[in-house]
Design an enzyme around this catalytic site. Sequence first.
Site, PDB file in Angstrom:
ATOM      1  N   CYS A 240      -5.516  -4.036  -7.290  1.00 16.88           N
ATOM      2  CA  CYS A 240      -6.630  -3.857  -8.052  1.00 16.88           C
ATOM      3  C   CYS A 240      -6.456  -3.709  -9.768  1.00 16.88           C
ATOM      4  O   CYS A 240      -5.416  -3.134  -9.498  1.00 16.88           O
ATOM      5  CB  CYS A 240      -8.133  -3.259  -8.423  1.00 16.88           C
ATOM      6  SG  CYS A 240      -7.968  -1.231  -8.747  1.00 16.88           S
TER       7      CYS A 240
ATOM      8  N   HIS B  99       1.889   4.103  -3.028  1.00 16.84           N
ATOM      9  CA  HIS B  99       1.904   5.772  -2.466  1.00 16.84           C
ATOM     10  C   HIS B  99       3.271   6.664  -3.309  1.00 16.84           C
ATOM     11  O   HIS B  99       2.629   6.655  -3.842  1.00 16.84           O
ATOM     12  CB  HIS B  99       1.031   6.512  -1.365  1.00 16.84           C
ATOM     13  CG  HIS B  99      -0.084   6.463  -0.395  1.00 16.84           C
ATOM     14  ND1 HIS B  99      -0.868   6.218  -1.649  1.00 16.84           N
ATOM     15  CD2 HIS B  99      -0.160   5.322   0.469  1.00 16.84           C
ATOM     16  CE1 HIS B  99      -2.023   6.123  -0.973  1.00 16.84           C
ATOM     17  NE2 HIS B  99      -1.692   6.143   0.717  1.00 16.84           N
TER      18      HIS B  99
ATOM     19  N   HIS C 237       1.013  -1.052  -0.030  1.00 17.87           N
ATOM     20  CA  HIS C 237      -0.025  -0.077  -0.091  1.00 17.87           C
ATOM     21  C   HIS C 237       1.118   1.712  -0.167  1.00 17.87           C
ATOM     22  O   HIS C 237       0.781   2.463  -0.947  1.00 17.87           O
ATOM     23  CB  HIS C 237      -0.808   0.051   0.765  1.00 17.87           C
ATOM     24  CG  HIS C 237      -1.523   0.826   0.971  1.00 17.87           C
ATOM     25  ND1 HIS C 237      -3.301   1.324   0.867  1.00 17.87           N
ATOM     26  CD2 HIS C 237      -1.983   2.146   2.191  1.00 17.87           C
ATOM     27  CE1 HIS C 237      -3.372   2.255   1.618  1.00 17.87           C
ATOM     28  NE2 HIS C 237      -2.752   2.927   1.991  1.00 17.87           N
ATOM     29  N   GLU C 238       2.076   1.482   1.447  1.00 18.89           N
ATOM     30  CA  GLU C 238       3.056   2.778   1.139  1.00 18.89           C
ATOM     31  C   GLU C 238       3.438   2.827  -0.134  1.00 18.89           C
ATOM     32  O   GLU C 238       3.678   3.468  -0.606  1.00 18.89           O
ATOM     33  CB  GLU C 238       3.676   2.485   2.356  1.00 18.89           C
ATOM     34  CG  GLU C 238       2.845   2.534   3.843  1.00 18.89           C
ATOM     35  CD  GLU C 238       1.877   3.029   4.016  1.00 18.89           C
ATOM     36  OE1 GLU C 238       1.779   4.588   3.485  1.00 18.89           O
ATOM     37  OE2 GLU C 238       0.850   3.121   5.052  1.00 18.89           O
TER      38      GLU C 238
ATOM     39  N   HIS D 145      -5.856   6.434  -2.827  1.00 15.19           N
ATOM     40  CA  HIS D 145      -5.957   5.864  -1.979  1.00 15.19           C
ATOM     41  C   HIS D 145      -7.878   4.699  -2.717  1.00 15.19           C
ATOM     42  O   HIS D 145      -7.702   6.435  -4.340  1.00 15.19           O
ATOM     43  CB  HIS D 145      -7.436   5.943  -1.367  1.00 15.19           C
ATOM     44  CG  HIS D 145      -6.409   5.896   0.738  1.00 15.19           C
ATOM     45  ND1 HIS D 145      -6.286   6.659   1.433  1.00 15.19           N
ATOM     46  CD2 HIS D 145      -5.224   5.134   0.573  1.00 15.19           C
ATOM     47  CE1 HIS D 145      -5.881   6.719   2.137  1.00 15.19           C
ATOM     48  NE2 HIS D 145      -4.717   5.387   1.843  1.00 15.19           N
ATOM     49  N   CYS D 146      -7.629   3.841  -3.016  1.00 14.54           N
ATOM     50  CA  CYS D 146      -8.826   3.152  -4.655  1.00 14.54           C
ATOM     51  C   CYS D 146     -10.259   3.011  -3.782  1.00 14.54           C
ATOM     52  O   CYS D 146      -9.802   2.676  -2.561  1.00 14.54           O
ATOM     53  CB  CYS D 146      -8.416   1.940  -4.350  1.00 14.54           C
ATOM     54  SG  CYS D 146      -9.167   0.852  -5.643  1.00 14.54           S
TER      55      CYS D 146
ATOM     56  N   CYS E 114      -8.710  -3.979  -3.545  1.00 12.97           N
ATOM     57  CA  CYS E 114      -7.742  -3.779  -3.709  1.00 12.97           C
ATOM     58  C   CYS E 114      -6.641  -3.509  -2.076  1.00 12.97           C
ATOM     59  O   CYS E 114      -6.949  -2.400  -1.086  1.00 12.97           O
ATOM     60  CB  CYS E 114      -7.740  -2.133  -4.063  1.00 12.97           C
ATOM     61  SG  CYS E 114      -6.470  -1.656  -4.929  1.00 12.97           S
TER      62      CYS E 114
HETATM   63 ZN    ZN Z   1      -2.403   5.055   2.335  1.00 12.35          ZN
HETATM   64 ZN    ZN Z   2      -6.675   0.115  -6.246  1.00  9.92          ZN
END
Ligand code: ZN
Ligand code: ZN
Length: 139
Positions: free
Chosen positions: A93, A62, A58-59, A68-69, A74
Amino acid sequence: MGITEKDLFPKPEWNYVFGLASYEDGVGVTSIYRFSNGYLSESNFNESLERLIKISSHEIGHMFGISHCLNANCVMNGTNSLPETDFHFARACSLCQQKLKSSLHYDHQKRLLDLKQFFEKQHFNSELSRADQDLNLLK
Ligand SMILES: [Zn+2]
Ligand SMILES: [Zn+2]
């Protein structure tokens, strides 16, 4: 991308975070502290590693400019608790993967095969089945 065993507090008066990243500087950090309940052992290693992979992915997203999704399945959908993290998939995703691929130009099939091999080795069975599904979509 930095990984630490120390608990992360962006500012002294703030609550802890699982991870943090900067779009502008292209850097991020994740802590394994909360994922292992403060003590990493053989019995919680795999669970902690899976959480670390999800939050780090996740990071890193970024770091490459992905925000953000809204897709709940995702990895770029934010999480605020460990049950939420555990519920989420470790992968992005198809839309977020396209965004990442457009800036990094990697071989999607090779990446999926490498991920599959890694998930097999770690016995991450639910992630393994998702990698298989993704590979089948390429056929
Ligand atoms: Zn985040
Ligand atoms: Zn996504």
